[in-house]
Design a protein around this motif. Structure first.
Motif, PDB file in Angstrom:
ATOM      1  N   TYR A   5      41.379  36.393  46.765  1.00  0.00           N
ATOM      2  CA  TYR A   5      40.863  35.435  45.786  1.00  0.00           C
ATOM      3  C   TYR A   5      41.637  34.122  45.784  1.00  0.00           C
ATOM      4  CZ  TYR A   5      38.080  39.183  43.686  1.00  0.00           C
ATOM      5  OH  TYR A   5      37.191  40.187  43.468  1.00  0.00           O
ATOM      6  N   GLU A   6      42.960  34.212  45.828  1.00  0.00           N
ATOM      7  CA  GLU A   6      43.762  32.989  45.743  1.00  0.00           C
ATOM      8  C   GLU A   6      43.403  32.029  46.868  1.00  0.00           C
ATOM      9  OE1 GLU A   6      48.413  31.542  45.777  1.00  0.00           O
ATOM     10  OE2 GLU A   6      47.941  33.622  45.336  1.00  0.00           O
ATOM     11  N   GLN A   7      43.361  32.523  48.097  1.00  0.00           N
ATOM     12  CA  GLN A   7      43.024  31.662  49.232  1.00  0.00           C
ATOM     13  C   GLN A   7      41.593  31.159  49.140  1.00  0.00           C
ATOM     14  OE1 GLN A   7      46.018  30.657  50.114  1.00  0.00           O
ATOM     15  NE2 GLN A   7      45.076  30.374  52.108  1.00  0.00           N
ATOM     16  N   THR A   8      40.683  32.019  48.695  1.00  0.00           N
ATOM     17  CA  THR A   8      39.278  31.627  48.565  1.00  0.00           C
ATOM     18  C   THR A   8      39.129  30.481  47.568  1.00  0.00           C
ATOM     19  OG1 THR A   8      38.569  33.871  49.096  1.00  0.00           O
ATOM     20  CG2 THR A   8      36.965  32.451  47.998  1.00  0.00           C
ATOM     21  N   PHE A   9      39.767  30.602  46.400  1.00  0.00           N
ATOM     22  CA  PHE A   9      39.690  29.535  45.396  1.00  0.00           C
ATOM     23  C   PHE A   9      40.324  28.252  45.913  1.00  0.00           C
ATOM     24  CE2 PHE A   9      38.886  32.921  42.248  1.00  0.00           C
ATOM     25  CZ  PHE A   9      37.851  32.340  41.563  1.00  0.00           C
ATOM     26  N   LYS A  10      41.525  28.358  46.489  1.00  0.00           N
ATOM     27  CA  LYS A  10      42.205  27.160  46.986  1.00  0.00           C
ATOM     28  C   LYS A  10      41.385  26.462  48.066  1.00  0.00           C
ATOM     29  CE  LYS A  10      47.040  28.132  46.015  1.00  0.00           C
ATOM     30  NZ  LYS A  10      48.363  28.411  46.590  1.00  0.00           N
ATOM     31  N   GLN A  11      40.839  27.245  48.984  1.00  0.00           N
ATOM     32  CA  GLN A  11      40.054  26.654  50.065  1.00  0.00           C
ATOM     33  C   GLN A  11      38.806  25.963  49.517  1.00  0.00           C
ATOM     34  OE1 GLN A  11      38.995  29.363  53.188  1.00  0.00           O
ATOM     35  NE2 GLN A  11      37.834  27.831  54.301  1.00  0.00           N
ATOM     36  N   TYR A  12      38.105  26.611  48.592  1.00  0.00           N
ATOM     37  CA  TYR A  12      36.905  26.003  48.018  1.00  0.00           C
ATOM     38  C   TYR A  12      37.252  24.713  47.282  1.00  0.00           C
ATOM     39  CZ  TYR A  12      32.577  25.192  45.602  1.00  0.00           C
ATOM     40  OH  TYR A  12      31.429  24.595  45.147  1.00  0.00           O
ATOM     41  N   ARG A  14      39.792  22.745  47.721  1.00  0.00           N
ATOM     42  CA  ARG A  14      40.195  21.697  48.672  1.00  0.00           C
ATOM     43  C   ARG A  14      39.005  21.081  49.395  1.00  0.00           C
ATOM     44  NH1 ARG A  14      44.443  25.160  51.117  1.00  0.00           N
ATOM     45  NH2 ARG A  14      46.217  24.911  49.771  1.00  0.00           N
ATOM     46  N   THR A  15      38.025  21.897  49.781  1.00  0.00           N
ATOM     47  CA  THR A  15      36.910  21.380  50.575  1.00  0.00           C
ATOM     48  C   THR A  15      35.771  20.821  49.737  1.00  0.00           C
ATOM     49  OG1 THR A  15      35.939  23.592  50.760  1.00  0.00           O
ATOM     50  CG2 THR A  15      37.395  22.877  52.538  1.00  0.00           C
ATOM     51  N   SER A  19      41.195  16.706  46.837  1.00  0.00           N
ATOM     52  CA  SER A  19      41.735  16.342  48.147  1.00  0.00           C
ATOM     53  C   SER A  19      43.118  16.965  48.368  1.00  0.00           C
ATOM     54  CB  SER A  19      41.810  14.822  48.284  1.00  0.00           C
ATOM     55  OG  SER A  19      42.625  14.271  47.265  1.00  0.00           O
ATOM     56  N   ASP A  20      43.759  17.461  47.307  1.00  0.00           N
ATOM     57  CA  ASP A  20      45.071  18.103  47.395  1.00  0.00           C
ATOM     58  C   ASP A  20      44.988  19.512  46.837  1.00  0.00           C
ATOM     59  OD1 ASP A  20      46.633  16.072  48.530  1.00  0.00           O
ATOM     60  OD2 ASP A  20      46.851  15.065  46.598  1.00  0.00           O
ATOM     61  N   ASP A  21      46.136  20.170  46.759  1.00  0.00           N
ATOM     62  CA  ASP A  21      46.182  21.487  46.136  1.00  0.00           C
ATOM     63  C   ASP A  21      45.770  21.376  44.671  1.00  0.00           C
ATOM     64  OD1 ASP A  21      47.012  22.918  48.360  1.00  0.00           O
ATOM     65  OD2 ASP A  21      49.137  22.642  47.926  1.00  0.00           O
ATOM     66  N   PRO A  22      45.181  22.438  44.130  1.00  0.00           N
ATOM     67  CA  PRO A  22      44.795  22.413  42.714  1.00  0.00           C
ATOM     68  C   PRO A  22      46.020  22.390  41.817  1.00  0.00           C
ATOM     69  CG  PRO A  22      44.454  24.588  43.643  1.00  0.00           C
ATOM     70  CD  PRO A  22      44.848  23.695  44.771  1.00  0.00           C
ATOM     71  N   PRO A  23      45.868  21.912  40.583  1.00  0.00           N
ATOM     72  CA  PRO A  23      46.996  21.949  39.642  1.00  0.00           C
ATOM     73  C   PRO A  23      47.307  23.400  39.291  1.00  0.00           C
ATOM     74  CG  PRO A  23      44.977  21.330  38.518  1.00  0.00           C
ATOM     75  CD  PRO A  23      44.650  21.380  39.984  1.00  0.00           C
ATOM     76  N   PRO A  24      48.499  23.661  38.746  1.00  0.00           N
ATOM     77  CA  PRO A  24      48.823  25.037  38.348  1.00  0.00           C
ATOM     78  C   PRO A  24      47.742  25.579  37.417  1.00  0.00           C
ATOM     79  CG  PRO A  24      50.741  23.621  38.159  1.00  0.00           C
ATOM     80  CD  PRO A  24      49.567  22.734  38.451  1.00  0.00           C
ATOM     81  N   SER A  25      47.173  26.706  37.791  1.00  0.00           N
ATOM     82  CA  SER A  25      46.051  27.287  37.049  1.00  0.00           C
ATOM     83  C   SER A  25      46.124  28.798  37.080  1.00  0.00           C
ATOM     84  CB  SER A  25      44.712  26.868  37.673  1.00  0.00           C
ATOM     85  OG  SER A  25      44.613  25.489  37.791  1.00  0.00           O
ATOM     86  N   GLU A  26      45.525  29.422  36.077  1.00  0.00           N
ATOM     87  CA  GLU A  26      45.358  30.868  36.056  1.00  0.00           C
ATOM     88  C   GLU A  26      43.866  31.145  35.942  1.00  0.00           C
ATOM     89  OE1 GLU A  26      47.934  33.749  33.757  1.00  0.00           O
ATOM     90  OE2 GLU A  26      46.066  33.903  32.619  1.00  0.00           O
ATOM     91  N   ILE A  27      43.328  31.879  36.895  1.00  0.00           N
ATOM     92  CA  ILE A  27      41.912  32.220  36.906  1.00  0.00           C
ATOM     93  C   ILE A  27      41.805  33.709  36.622  1.00  0.00           C
ATOM     94  CG2 ILE A  27      39.813  32.342  38.294  1.00  0.00           C
ATOM     95  CD1 ILE A  27      41.028  29.971  39.927  1.00  0.00           C
ATOM     96  N   VAL A  28      41.038  34.059  35.588  1.00  0.00           N
ATOM     97  CA  VAL A  28      40.842  35.455  35.208  1.00  0.00           C
ATOM     98  C   VAL A  28      39.429  35.855  35.603  1.00  0.00           C
ATOM     99  CG1 VAL A  28      40.768  37.119  33.315  1.00  0.00           C
ATOM    100  CG2 VAL A  28      42.465  35.273  33.290  1.00  0.00           C
ATOM    101  N   ILE A  29      39.333  36.895  36.415  1.00  0.00           N
ATOM    102  CA  ILE A  29      38.036  37.421  36.841  1.00  0.00           C
ATOM    103  C   ILE A  29      37.857  38.748  36.124  1.00  0.00           C
ATOM    104  CG2 ILE A  29      36.651  38.193  38.807  1.00  0.00           C
ATOM    105  CD1 ILE A  29      38.755  36.444  40.494  1.00  0.00           C
ATOM    106  N   ALA A  30      36.834  38.823  35.269  1.00  0.00           N
ATOM    107  CA  ALA A  30      36.579  40.028  34.472  1.00  0.00           C
ATOM    108  C   ALA A  30      35.201  40.566  34.819  1.00  0.00           C
ATOM    109  CB  ALA A  30      36.658  39.709  32.981  1.00  0.00           C
ATOM    110  N   GLY A  31      35.129  41.870  35.049  1.00  0.00           N
ATOM    111  CA  GLY A  31      33.846  42.487  35.352  1.00  0.00           C
ATOM    112  C   GLY A  31      33.788  43.893  34.803  1.00  0.00           C
ATOM    113  N   ALA A  32      32.602  44.315  34.410  1.00  0.00           N
ATOM    114  CA  ALA A  32      32.408  45.667  33.884  1.00  0.00           C
ATOM    115  C   ALA A  32      32.049  46.602  35.036  1.00  0.00           C
ATOM    116  CB  ALA A  32      31.309  45.674  32.830  1.00  0.00           C
TER     117      ALA A  32
END
Length: 107
Positions: A5-12, A14-15, A19-32
């Motif tokens: 997930y981390e690489q997938t989010f960063k790559q998306y 960026r592209t 144009s640079d790395d994203p700011p410090p962030s926490e992404i929560v993925i929740a699913g039932a």
């Protein structure tokens, strides 16, 4: 195999967004489990004390359906924020009588 997930989010980001790395962030993925339904949907965009109600999913904005964008009143935003926060801080364990699983990505 675990999805990176981390690489997938960063790559998306960026592209498609930054144009640079994203700011410090926490992404929560929740699913039932087992259905995979998400208890959080992108129809509300919330910020402290306010928000926007989007009448369609983010992907559909301006594409195939009419949609609405309206301001969420401060009192309603507080209620919605409280509901979403239960998942962001991983306090809720069930959604629609199914167990909620969490993945957290730190960027």
């Amino acid at each position: 195999m675990e999805i990176p997930y981390e690489q997938t989010f960063k790559q998306y980001l960026r592209t498609h967004v930054l144009s640079d790395d994203p700011p410090p962030s926490e992404i929560v993925i929740a699913g039932a489990v087992p259905a995979g339904d998400s208890p959080i949907h992108d129809r509300w965009w919330l910020t402290e004390g306010s928000g926007l109600r989007i009448g369609t999913s983010f992907n559909s904005l301006g594409i195939s359906k009419e949609s609405e964008v309206s301001l969420i009143a401060e009192s309603e935003a507080a209620i919605l924020e409280s509901r979403v926060d239960e998942y962001l801080v991983r306090r809720r364990r069930e959604f629609k009588n199914e167990r909620v699983t969490y993945s957290v990505v730190i960027l």
